[in-house]
Design an enzyme around this catalytic site. Sequence first.
Site, mmCIF file in Angstrom:
data_model
loop_
_atom_site.group_PDB
_atom_site.id
_atom_site.type_symbol
_atom_site.label_atom_id
_atom_site.label_comp_id
_atom_site.label_asym_id
_atom_site.label_seq_id
_atom_site.Cartn_x
_atom_site.Cartn_y
_atom_site.Cartn_z
ATOM 1 N N LYS A 1 0.964 -1.218 0.079
ATOM 2 C CA LYS A 1 0.128 0.023 -0.174
ATOM 3 C C LYS A 1 0.922 1.328 -0.039
ATOM 4 C CE LYS A 1 -1.650 2.875 2.803
ATOM 5 N NZ LYS A 1 -1.772 4.085 2.019
ATOM 6 N N GLY B 1 7.285 4.736 8.097
ATOM 7 C CA GLY B 1 6.398 6.170 8.180
ATOM 8 C C GLY B 1 6.658 6.787 9.693
ATOM 9 N N SER B 2 5.647 7.522 10.047
ATOM 10 C CA SER B 2 5.663 8.188 11.307
ATOM 11 C C SER B 2 5.696 7.187 12.447
ATOM 12 C CB SER B 2 4.615 9.123 11.399
ATOM 13 O OG SER B 2 3.209 8.423 11.512
ATOM 14 N N THR B 3 6.422 7.787 13.603
ATOM 15 C CA THR B 3 6.347 6.993 14.792
ATOM 16 C C THR B 3 5.081 6.751 15.161
ATOM 17 O OG1 THR B 3 8.578 7.510 15.441
ATOM 18 C CG2 THR B 3 7.209 6.874 17.310
ATOM 19 N N GLU B 4 4.181 7.752 15.058
ATOM 20 C CA GLU B 4 2.784 7.689 15.760
ATOM 21 C C GLU B 4 2.046 6.527 14.988
ATOM 22 O OE1 GLU B 4 0.619 11.294 14.346
ATOM 23 O OE2 GLU B 4 -1.276 10.256 15.284
ATOM 24 N N ILE B 5 1.938 6.551 13.678
ATOM 25 C CA ILE B 5 1.289 5.572 12.889
ATOM 26 C C ILE B 5 2.178 4.036 13.110
ATOM 27 C CG2 ILE B 5 0.401 4.786 10.840
ATOM 28 C CD1 ILE B 5 -1.042 7.113 11.866
ATOM 29 N N GLY B 6 3.347 4.116 13.137
ATOM 30 C CA GLY B 6 4.054 2.971 13.285
ATOM 31 C C GLY B 6 3.562 2.307 14.690
ATOM 32 N N GLU C 1 9.900 1.149 10.448
ATOM 33 C CA GLU C 1 11.151 1.969 10.193
ATOM 34 C C GLU C 1 10.547 3.484 10.218
ATOM 35 O OE1 GLU C 1 13.548 4.444 9.154
ATOM 36 O OE2 GLU C 1 13.075 3.903 7.082
ATOM 37 N N CYS D 1 13.907 10.333 6.684
ATOM 38 C CA CYS D 1 13.984 10.008 8.011
ATOM 39 C C CYS D 1 15.378 10.308 8.663
ATOM 40 C CB CYS D 1 13.274 8.475 8.051
ATOM 41 S SG CYS D 1 14.435 7.474 7.105
ATOM 42 N N GLU E 1 10.326 15.878 15.161
ATOM 43 C CA GLU E 1 10.542 15.612 13.873
ATOM 44 C C GLU E 1 10.039 16.766 12.885
ATOM 45 O OE1 GLU E 1 9.505 12.066 11.640
ATOM 46 O OE2 GLU E 1 11.483 11.853 10.879
#
Length: 500
Positions: free
Chosen positions: A198, A251-256, A273, A307, A404
């Site tokens: 995706k 992607g972002s740490t939040e969504i990770g 990552e 990143c 970030e």
Amino acid sequence: MKKLHGIELGAGTAAFLDAPQRMMIGGQRVEAVSGETLPVIDPASGEVFCRVPAGDAADIDRAVAAARQAFEAGEWSRMRPVDRERLLLRLADLLEANAQEMAELEAIDNGKPVTMARHVDVALSIDFLRYMAGWATKIEGSTMEVSVPLVRDREFFGFTRREPVGVVGAIIPWNFPLLMAAWKVGPALASGCTMVLKPAEETPLTALRFAELVQEAGYPPGVLNVVTGLGHTAGAALASHKGIEKVAFTGSTEIGKLVGKAALDNMTRVSLELGGKSPVIVLDDADPAVAAAGAAQAIFFNQGQVCTAGSRLYVHRSRFDEVVEQLSGIAAGMKIGPGIDPGTQIGPLVSAVQQQRVLGYIDSGLGEGARAVAGGTAADGMGYFVRPTVLVDTRDDMRVVREEIFGPVVVAMPYADLDEVARRANDTPYGLAASIWSNDLSRVHRLIPKIKAGTVWVNCHNILDNAMPFGGYKQSGIGREMGRAVLDLYTESKSVVMML
Ligand code: NAI
Ligand code: MG
């Protein structure tokens, strides 16, 4: 002849953009089940230039089923390693043959300078697929001497097998769309997995074109499926799908964290990552001109949407003014323009949202007392441009120092000694990368073990190699991609004990 921002597009690029965009599921180019579409926006103008299917949970279901079928039953499941190697090499050759088209699509879709897209994104993707092709025939287990306490009169034989983990769901970001696809597809296909990819909603185009090249290379249908769609619909459906064995996310740490939690519920293997706030540390013996050029490249490459971007610059106080002055000069002189223009050094940010986020950070820094010695504002024009920005007079507790930003914004700070700079460099939830600028070997070697980061560069920054494992400490992620290490993410180990 099709032109964009006054630049003539290649024939392949124009033809691809003129055709209706379709997802790839089970070897078929398909629309979303819902029939809905999403706009694709040119970040250099803000205009919609094509639409892609808005896939959601129903499309993810179809794609996972196709990947499952290919993994369990099809020609792919019986394919010899050497044939998997040959297919990946053929795919790399096709990518090379279409390199200019891919670079143009990436430049239009993401906004990045086309020269960078060609010589970084596309070139690295080709190299990485070739590197991973070699691993297809080198996935090995071990044999073990087995010690059994009770059954002394029989012999035992133990060995391990490395087996493909299964169906992989890959969710990738918009900053290096093709390269992030290659980072997931390469190891998955080398090790015999099948997958559902995706791409980010901001940048779906190269993944769709790549899926066509995968079919052209001769992969059986269903080995690589691509579903375009939003994160909270298609992405969330993929991450939480019970029919996959592994999720690979960048992607972002939040969504990770959301993706990791969704995966854990099904005990799906997961690699993450995520973000970074990487320090660039300039020691007092460094040549200020070299350090300034290095710091500029570390933060302004890809408009800072990297990143590993070197977003915190620590310069020894004896060199601070010199380095900052030269860095500001470089920042002010960079040529801003649409990515498709070969003369562009700084393109637009990927989206209006990202531009507003980055400008918001700059304003918060200025509001807390920081000073912009270069940039600090949006650039003129309709696109999502932000001028290369250097902030000074920042304090370690400011948001611009801690969070970030993911844009062309660096905070520059002086330091007095090595212990201090090591402590401040590590004073972040992230741990993706760092660079040290010095020719004093002893001090460099003493500093390297103190830095909590997955990659440390010395006298360079943002240099990635296929053979070097890549990933983060702390909140920058879990797992290592690339190198031999990536195979652990895409294979399971099976232990076999035989009584002879
Ligand atoms: P994001 O993490 O939301 O997007 C990355 C991918 O995750 C996209 O494919 C997106 O569709 C998908 N996604 C979003 N929500 C999801 C969900 N609930 N479940 C599953 N998948 C989901 O990143 P975004 O919002 O585009 O950027 C926000 C910030 O994240 C940036 O400002 C930057 O700081 C950071 N970022 C870091 C990246 C990196 O390479 N480490 C890449 C992109 C963003
Ligand atoms: Mg998001």
